[in-house]
Scaffold this active site. Structure first.
Site, PDB file in Angstrom:
ATOM      1  N   HIS A 218     -19.397  48.291  96.622  1.00  9.62           N
ATOM      2  CA  HIS A 218     -18.291  47.670  97.382  1.00  9.62           C
ATOM      3  C   HIS A 218     -17.399  48.810  97.869  1.00  9.62           C
ATOM      4  O   HIS A 218     -17.849  49.675  98.609  1.00  9.62           O
ATOM      5  CB  HIS A 218     -17.608  46.652  96.461  1.00  9.62           C
ATOM      6  CG  HIS A 218     -16.654  45.704  97.119  1.00  9.62           C
ATOM      7  ND1 HIS A 218     -16.489  45.583  98.472  1.00  9.62           N
ATOM      8  CD2 HIS A 218     -15.792  44.780  96.565  1.00  9.62           C
ATOM      9  CE1 HIS A 218     -15.575  44.653  98.732  1.00  9.62           C
ATOM     10  NE2 HIS A 218     -15.137  44.154  97.593  1.00  9.62           N
ATOM     11  N   HIS A 257     -25.444  45.693 104.674  1.00  8.38           N
ATOM     12  CA  HIS A 257     -24.377  44.727 104.430  1.00  8.38           C
ATOM     13  C   HIS A 257     -24.977  43.395 104.026  1.00  8.38           C
ATOM     14  O   HIS A 257     -26.049  43.026 104.501  1.00  8.38           O
ATOM     15  CB  HIS A 257     -23.503  44.537 105.681  1.00  8.38           C
ATOM     16  CG  HIS A 257     -22.179  43.950 105.356  1.00  8.38           C
ATOM     17  ND1 HIS A 257     -21.956  42.597 105.327  1.00  8.38           N
ATOM     18  CD2 HIS A 257     -21.025  44.547 104.988  1.00  8.38           C
ATOM     19  CE1 HIS A 257     -20.705  42.380 104.969  1.00  8.38           C
ATOM     20  NE2 HIS A 257     -20.116  43.539 104.755  1.00  8.38           N
ATOM     21  N   ASP A 308     -17.677  51.699 105.642  1.00  8.80           N
ATOM     22  CA  ASP A 308     -17.436  52.809 104.725  1.00  8.80           C
ATOM     23  C   ASP A 308     -18.005  54.136 105.202  1.00  8.80           C
ATOM     24  O   ASP A 308     -17.491  55.193 104.843  1.00  8.80           O
ATOM     25  CB  ASP A 308     -18.024  52.489 103.345  1.00  8.80           C
ATOM     26  CG  ASP A 308     -17.166  51.513 102.577  1.00  8.80           C
ATOM     27  OD1 ASP A 308     -15.950  51.544 102.781  1.00  8.80           O
ATOM     28  OD2 ASP A 308     -17.716  50.727 101.800  1.00  8.80           O
TER      29      ASP A 308
END
Ligand code: ACO
Length: 372
Positions: A218, A257, A308
């Protein structure tokens, strides 16, 4: 029934009016506004207000909101003492988890609404994080009231670098705060809602969320992405290293994802910022390294970068230490978590799913002396 995966993929667990993620495989909206419009035209404070209060602020409301966040920055002495006590070797996510909990213990019952608690936490988390950071790195005691920047992004950079931030760096961090602010029922938001559904206090729900965000799958992925990228000096070295990792079935953090299947709509926005910032950075070649990693992941696995991946180099080019990447995610996502806790309160039911049991059949209880 046999349940193959515990990941809850594809399971709808309730309604939300806060955001849409990946409808038709792409796309992200916050309360109906497209993420591209928000990232181009809004400031993080506008987005936080939108999420927490339900509507975009007027000019006067935005000014009042900025002023409120500045006033709420103050750190109690007891929190500063705690931050000095937490070891300098702790992970900054542990610092935030612990200090938010402390604020909850000190200020329970102080705020008149839970929206005020949300604003207080957004306002004071940069100071808590950087008070601890500067105390343990440079043995200086920050005075959070001396900062002159009135935006969350500017305040963070000013406390980190001890000077007025570069405008481009400030806007890059501001945009990243917008991109990280909200993402429907991701793991940390779900954790916050589960905690809120027991009628626990607001701070407990936020502490649950911080703990959940920390993991590499995460929020921790941006730090791991940076650790990978910074190992390479050239795109060729990156290609070799990443191919070896893929052959060894090692996950490359910052790719893939659960919901998006085609691309992450936030990625191109932060990628453009990373490219822009790379032009002035001493190690700007890391952008080309990142691009090569993106190409290999797509060619080999049809995996695309999530938010990210390029956030890592964008932050790095702003002079932000890698260990502070996930905490920035916290500062931003506090707005989305808060919106969800407030939404959970409106029509609350305890969140309590069931599991398929695949353990032993009922059996007699053996006396202690008979057990082997
Ligand atoms: N690198 C290499 N392979 C990957 C990656 C990756 N980043 N992501 C998925 N895969 C592969 C898996 O190995 C698996 O392959 P297999 O079927 O051959 O075993 C397949 O794709 C499916 O992967 P899962 O992990 O089961 O899929 P899931 O839906 O759980 O994945 C997740 C979502 C957890 C985000 C995953 O893509 C991942 O671990 N990515 C890296 C961590 C990361 O970047 N997290 C940030 C998420 S976004 C955010 O928090 C802002």
């Amino acid at each position: 029934m046999n349940v193959k995966t515990g990941g809850l993929e594809g399971i709808v667990v309730g309604n939300t009016a806060i955001s849409t993620v990946g409808k038709e495989g792409v796309g992200l909206t916050y309360r109906g506004y497209d993420i591209h419009d928000l990232a181009s035209h809004a400031a993080f404070e506008e987005v936080a207000y939108l999420l927490i209060y339900g509507n975009l602020p007027t000019g006067a409301q935005l000014q009042a909101y900025r002023d409120k966040l500045v006033q709420l920055r103050r750190l109690p002495d007891a929190v500063k003492l705690l931050l000095e006590t937490i070891p300098g070797t702790a992970h900054p996510m542990e610092v935030l988890r612990t200090s938010v909990s402390m604020i909850g213990a000190l200020e329970a019952g102080h705020a008149s609404t839970e929206q005020d608690i949300a604003d207080r936490l957004i306002a004071c988390t940069p100071g808590m994080l950087l008070y601890w950071y500067q105390f343990h790195r440079h043995t200086t005691r920050l005075d959070e009231s001396e900062a002159s920047e009135n935006s969350v992004a500017g305040y963070f950079l000013e406390l980190l670098h001890g000077k007025k931030p570069d405008d481009e760096h400030k806007r890059a961090v501001d945009v990243s705060l917008i991109l990280y602010a909200e993402h429907e029922l991701n793991a940390s938001t779900f954790a916050a809602r589960v905690t809120a559904s027991t009628q626990a206090d607001f701070y407990s729900a936020v502490v649950s969320a911080i703990g959940t965000l920390r993991g590499d799958l995460h929020g921790g992925a941006n730090e791991e992405a940076m650790r990978l990228i910074s190992q390479f000096k050239t795109p060729e070295q990156a290609e070799k290293g990443v191919r070896e990792r893929l052959a060894a079935k090692t996950k490359i953090m910052g790719f893939g994802h659960r919901v998006y299947k085609i691309s992450d709509p936030r990625s191109d926005i932060i990628k453009a910022w990373s490219e822009k910032l790379s032009r002035q950075a001493a190690d700007g070649y890391l952008f080309e390294v990142s691009r090569r990693i993106e190409k290999i992941l797509w060619d080999e696995k049809k995996l695309f970068p999530n938010l990210d991946f390029y956030s890592a180099t964008a932050y790095h080019f702003c002079g932000i230490p890698t260990s502070l990447f996930t905490p920035i995610f916290v500062i931003s996502r506090l707005s989305g978590w808060s919106a969800h806790i407030l939404e959970q309160r409106i029509n609350n039911r305890l969140i309590r799913p069931e599991a398929h049991y695949d353990g032993p059949a009922p059996r007699p209880f053996p006396p202690l002396a008979d057990r082997r």
